[in-house]
Design a protein around this motif. Structure first.
Motif, PDB file in Angstrom:
ATOM      1  N   LYS A 187       0.838  -1.204   0.000  1.00  0.00           N
ATOM      2  CA  LYS A 187       0.000   0.000   0.000  1.00  0.00           C
ATOM      3  C   LYS A 187       0.876   1.258   0.000  1.00  0.00           C
ATOM      4  N   GLU A 190       2.093   1.875  -3.463  1.00  0.00           N
ATOM      5  CA  GLU A 190       1.018   2.474  -4.275  1.00  0.00           C
ATOM      6  C   GLU A 190       0.894   3.968  -3.978  1.00  0.00           C
ATOM      7  N   GLN A 194       1.421   7.125  -6.627  1.00  0.00           N
ATOM      8  CA  GLN A 194       0.323   8.051  -6.901  1.00  0.00           C
ATOM      9  C   GLN A 194       0.654   9.493  -6.532  1.00  0.00           C
ATOM     10  N   SER A 224       6.144   2.297 -11.555  1.00  0.00           N
ATOM     11  CA  SER A 224       4.730   2.154 -11.922  1.00  0.00           C
ATOM     12  C   SER A 224       4.532   1.094 -13.000  1.00  0.00           C
TER      13      SER A 224
END
Length: 243
Positions: A187, A190, A194, A224
């Motif tokens: 997480k 991620e 972002q 990514s």
């Protein structure tokens, strides 16, 4: 001849432990084996894992002779002085982390602080530090870096902190190092993908010194496009945004 600057003959040895289930004598210097052979009293985070670590390093160590003091988030501050009583009686005490170097991202720092206040000699021993190993292998600035520990759990606060660390990195040409609870690693990755600039470099260093060791530095844009599973794997993250 004892150093006259110290009040007591007993010393506090800071004993590094392996970063995972690896052969300790392939990672740790032989001097640590000698210290453990000669030391029967320890300050540890968890009795079971400490006994296991001691047994792996010195298989013939008499476990019944060991005296272990627990130092973790449940330990009362008032109990800490009793942990160093042996040093005042002329005996050596070992301070052990759950993994890596005690006193670094570790509750052992409180005992070391107390030892200095009591004029007890503190001796840090050579061993693996996941923070330094990751930095060494990252290709980032080894002359200017900061370790932040854990980032905020709240999503909004974490986003703000990531952007803040990225800004500081660019302004100071400084590597920013942090960690996460292993089950939240994916997480965090991620969130970085972002919220960070595509050109910001990110080093992911996990399972250090183990057979599954993984140390890779790429830009956020390249990460990514990369599939990597960090779930429940001890990981160090380092970011650096170039000028």
């Amino acid at each position: 001849m004892p150093d006259s600057s110290f009040k007591y003959q007993g010393k506090l040895y800071m004993i590094p432990i392996t970063l995972g289930d690896s052969n300790p004598l392939e990672v740790l210097p032989l001097h640590i084996k000698k210290i453990i052979e000669e030391t029967d009293e320890y300050i540890v985070e968890n009795e079971k894992t400490a006994r296991r670590a001691i047994k792996k390093i010195v298989a013939g160590k008499n476990q019944q002779s060991l005296k272990l003091h627990l130092l973790n988030k449940f330990t009362e501050v008032a109990a800490l002085p009793t942990f160093l009583k042996a040093c005042k009686e002329g005996k050596n005490v070992g301070l052990m982390s759950e993994a890596g170097c005690p006193g670094v991202a570790d509750p052992g720092a409180e005992i070391v602080k107390l030892a200095h206040q009591e004029n007890i000699q503190v001796i840090p021993l050579v061993g693996p530090s996941s923070i330094l190993l990751a930095l060494m292998g990252s290709g980032m600035n080894g002359q200017g870096f900061t370790f932040h520990g854990y980032l905020p759990i709240d999503k909004k606060e974490r986003k703000h902190e990531l952007k803040n660390l990225e800004r500081i990195s660019a302004e100071r040409n400084q590597a920013q190092i942090f960690i996460e609870t292993p089950y939240r690693n994916n997480k965090l990755l991620e969130d970085m993908q972002q919220n960070l600039h595509p050109g910001t470099r990110l080093c992911i260093a996990c399972d250090l010194t183990l057979q599954s060791e993984y140390i890779i530095t790429k830009t956020i844009e390249d990460w990514s496009k990369t599939k990597v599973d960090l779930h429940k794997r001890p990981t160090i993250f380092i970011i650096q945004k170039d000028f």
